[in-house]
Design a protein around this motif. Structure first.
Motif, PDB file in Angstrom:
ATOM      1  N   ILE A 129       0.833  -1.201   0.000  1.00  0.00           N
ATOM      2  CA  ILE A 129       0.000   0.000   0.000  1.00  0.00           C
ATOM      3  C   ILE A 129       0.869   1.253   0.000  1.00  0.00           C
ATOM      4  O   ILE A 129       1.763   1.412   0.815  1.00  0.00           O
ATOM      5  N   ASN A 130       0.559   2.165  -0.934  1.00  0.00           N
ATOM      6  CA  ASN A 130       1.217   3.468  -0.956  1.00  0.00           C
ATOM      7  C   ASN A 130       0.549   4.367   0.083  1.00  0.00           C
ATOM      8  O   ASN A 130      -0.616   4.176   0.415  1.00  0.00           O
ATOM      9  N   THR A 131       1.280   5.351   0.564  1.00  0.00           N
ATOM     10  CA  THR A 131       0.737   6.339   1.481  1.00  0.00           C
ATOM     11  C   THR A 131       0.633   7.660   0.740  1.00  0.00           C
ATOM     12  O   THR A 131       1.622   8.151   0.201  1.00  0.00           O
ATOM     13  N   THR A 132      -0.570   8.231   0.705  1.00  0.00           N
ATOM     14  CA  THR A 132      -0.779   9.525   0.062  1.00  0.00           C
ATOM     15  C   THR A 132      -1.140  10.543   1.127  1.00  0.00           C
ATOM     16  O   THR A 132      -2.044  10.312   1.927  1.00  0.00           O
ATOM     17  N   ILE A 133      -0.439  11.662   1.131  1.00  0.00           N
ATOM     18  CA  ILE A 133      -0.679  12.747   2.078  1.00  0.00           C
ATOM     19  C   ILE A 133      -1.166  13.956   1.292  1.00  0.00           C
ATOM     20  O   ILE A 133      -0.565  14.335   0.278  1.00  0.00           O
ATOM     21  N   ASP A 134      -2.265  14.553   1.760  1.00  0.00           N
ATOM     22  CA  ASP A 134      -2.837  15.741   1.128  1.00  0.00           C
ATOM     23  C   ASP A 134      -2.615  16.958   2.013  1.00  0.00           C
ATOM     24  O   ASP A 134      -2.552  16.843   3.237  1.00  0.00           O
ATOM     25  N   ALA A 135      -2.552  18.117   1.387  1.00  0.00           N
ATOM     26  CA  ALA A 135      -2.512  19.387   2.109  1.00  0.00           C
ATOM     27  C   ALA A 135      -3.247  20.414   1.255  1.00  0.00           C
ATOM     28  O   ALA A 135      -3.321  20.278   0.030  1.00  0.00           O
ATOM     29  N   TRP A 136      -3.783  21.420   1.898  1.00  0.00           N
ATOM     30  CA  TRP A 136      -4.441  22.505   1.165  1.00  0.00           C
ATOM     31  C   TRP A 136      -4.239  23.805   1.923  1.00  0.00           C
ATOM     32  O   TRP A 136      -3.978  23.803   3.124  1.00  0.00           O
ATOM     33  N   ALA A 137      -4.356  24.918   1.201  1.00  0.00           N
ATOM     34  CA  ALA A 137      -4.186  26.230   1.825  1.00  0.00           C
ATOM     35  C   ALA A 137      -4.777  27.307   0.937  1.00  0.00           C
ATOM     36  O   ALA A 137      -4.841  27.157  -0.286  1.00  0.00           O
ATOM     37  N   PHE A 138      -5.206  28.401   1.551  1.00  0.00           N
ATOM     38  CA  PHE A 138      -5.526  29.625   0.832  1.00  0.00           C
ATOM     39  C   PHE A 138      -4.278  30.489   0.894  1.00  0.00           C
ATOM     40  O   PHE A 138      -3.727  30.713   1.973  1.00  0.00           O
ATOM     41  N   ILE A 139      -3.816  30.978  -0.261  1.00  0.00           N
ATOM     42  CA  ILE A 139      -2.582  31.761  -0.296  1.00  0.00           C
ATOM     43  C   ILE A 139      -2.811  33.044  -1.106  1.00  0.00           C
ATOM     44  O   ILE A 139      -3.272  32.994  -2.245  1.00  0.00           O
ATOM     45  N   GLN A 140      -2.470  34.185  -0.504  1.00  0.00           N
ATOM     46  CA  GLN A 140      -2.551  35.477  -1.186  1.00  0.00           C
ATOM     47  C   GLN A 140      -1.254  35.705  -1.951  1.00  0.00           C
ATOM     48  O   GLN A 140      -0.166  35.619  -1.376  1.00  0.00           O
ATOM     49  N   CYS A 141      -1.347  35.971  -3.246  1.00  0.00           N
ATOM     50  CA  CYS A 141      -0.165  36.176  -4.084  1.00  0.00           C
ATOM     51  C   CYS A 141      -0.234  37.528  -4.768  1.00  0.00           C
ATOM     52  O   CYS A 141      -1.309  38.007  -5.119  1.00  0.00           O
ATOM     53  N   ASN A 142       0.944  38.118  -5.004  1.00  0.00           N
ATOM     54  CA  ASN A 142       0.991  39.455  -5.591  1.00  0.00           C
ATOM     55  C   ASN A 142       0.954  39.453  -7.122  1.00  0.00           C
ATOM     56  O   ASN A 142       0.831  40.493  -7.740  1.00  0.00           O
ATOM     57  N   GLY A 143       1.093  38.290  -7.753  1.00  0.00           N
ATOM     58  CA  GLY A 143       0.991  38.222  -9.207  1.00  0.00           C
ATOM     59  C   GLY A 143       2.239  38.629  -9.952  1.00  0.00           C
ATOM     60  O   GLY A 143       2.220  38.712 -11.176  1.00  0.00           O
ATOM     61  N   THR A 144       3.341  38.874  -9.247  1.00  0.00           N
ATOM     62  CA  THR A 144       4.582  39.233  -9.940  1.00  0.00           C
ATOM     63  C   THR A 144       5.768  38.407  -9.457  1.00  0.00           C
ATOM     64  O   THR A 144       6.498  37.868 -10.267  1.00  0.00           O
ATOM     65  N   THR A 145       5.955  38.299  -8.145  1.00  0.00           N
ATOM     66  CA  THR A 145       7.149  37.604  -7.639  1.00  0.00           C
ATOM     67  C   THR A 145       6.849  36.431  -6.724  1.00  0.00           C
ATOM     68  O   THR A 145       7.729  35.619  -6.476  1.00  0.00           O
ATOM     69  N   ASP A 146       5.639  36.328  -6.188  1.00  0.00           N
ATOM     70  CA  ASP A 146       5.317  35.219  -5.297  1.00  0.00           C
ATOM     71  C   ASP A 146       5.285  33.907  -6.072  1.00  0.00           C
ATOM     72  O   ASP A 146       4.903  33.874  -7.241  1.00  0.00           O
ATOM     73  N   TYR A 147       5.683  32.829  -5.406  1.00  0.00           N
ATOM     74  CA  TYR A 147       5.564  31.508  -6.016  1.00  0.00           C
ATOM     75  C   TYR A 147       5.095  30.510  -4.969  1.00  0.00           C
ATOM     76  O   TYR A 147       5.237  30.720  -3.771  1.00  0.00           O
TER      77      TYR A 147
END
Length: 176
Positions: A129-147
């Motif tokens: 059996i493989n183990t799958t880990i999930d994560a989620w987040a809301f992230i505010q980005c500036n649209g120019t330099t954030d990644y």
């Protein structure tokens, strides 16, 4: 349509006539952006080795869709760089090859700083059996330099591969 600017609503004053230019820039463009928001889904086409006790950026070499061109399958492929400023919902899943020892975690990061962590313990019997880990987040980005990127950690005592068919990241523009 791709790479539309985040719309701004007009502030009009009484007596202004609704011209075609005003309609296009303040109504049509807003509706077009809202029906075609930035969205990306990226995955792996081959397994990636994750060393024991080492935080490792997950590379994504397959783009299922990227409506605003924020991801490259070749250059910095662990990163998604949102091209429109705003709030994004980020979903990530990393599947680890079967191993019953140690723990696993998956982290979503903005500009190399952890935003959210999904954690799990080794599961299953060797080779089963493989183990799958999930994560989620809301992230505010500036649209120019954030990644945004995803990193994984495992402590099995040996190197473990990812399972490409179950490893990926998605980002959806939610709000300006």
């Amino acid at each position: 349509m791709v790479n539309l600017p985040v719309p701004t609503w007009a502030s009009n004053i009484p007596g202004n006539l609704l011209t075609s230019a005003m309609w296009n820039s303040n109504i049509y463009n807003n509706g077009t952006f809202l029906t075609n928001p930035p969205i990306v889904q990226i995955t792996q086409s081959s397994a990636q080795a994750l060393a024991h006790a080492t935080l490792t950026a997950i590379g994504f070499d397959t783009t299922l869709f990227d409506t605003y061109g924020g991801h490259s399958n070749v250059t910095n492929n662990p990163r998604y760089t949102p091209t429109a400023p705003g709030l994004y919902l980020v979903l990530a899943a990393v599947s680890f090859a079967s191993n019953t020892t140690g723990g696993r975690d998956v982290e979503i990061r903005k500009n190399a700083v952890t935003v959210n962590v999904g954690q799990g313990a080794g599961q299953g019997s060797a080779g089963a059996i493989n183990t799958t880990i999930d994560a989620w987040a809301f992230i505010q980005c500036n649209g120019t330099t954030d990644y945004i990127d995803v990193v994984a950690y495992q402590s099995s005592g040996v190197s473990l591969n990812t399972v490409p068919s179950q490893t990926g990241m998605g980002c959806l523009f939610i709000h300006a």
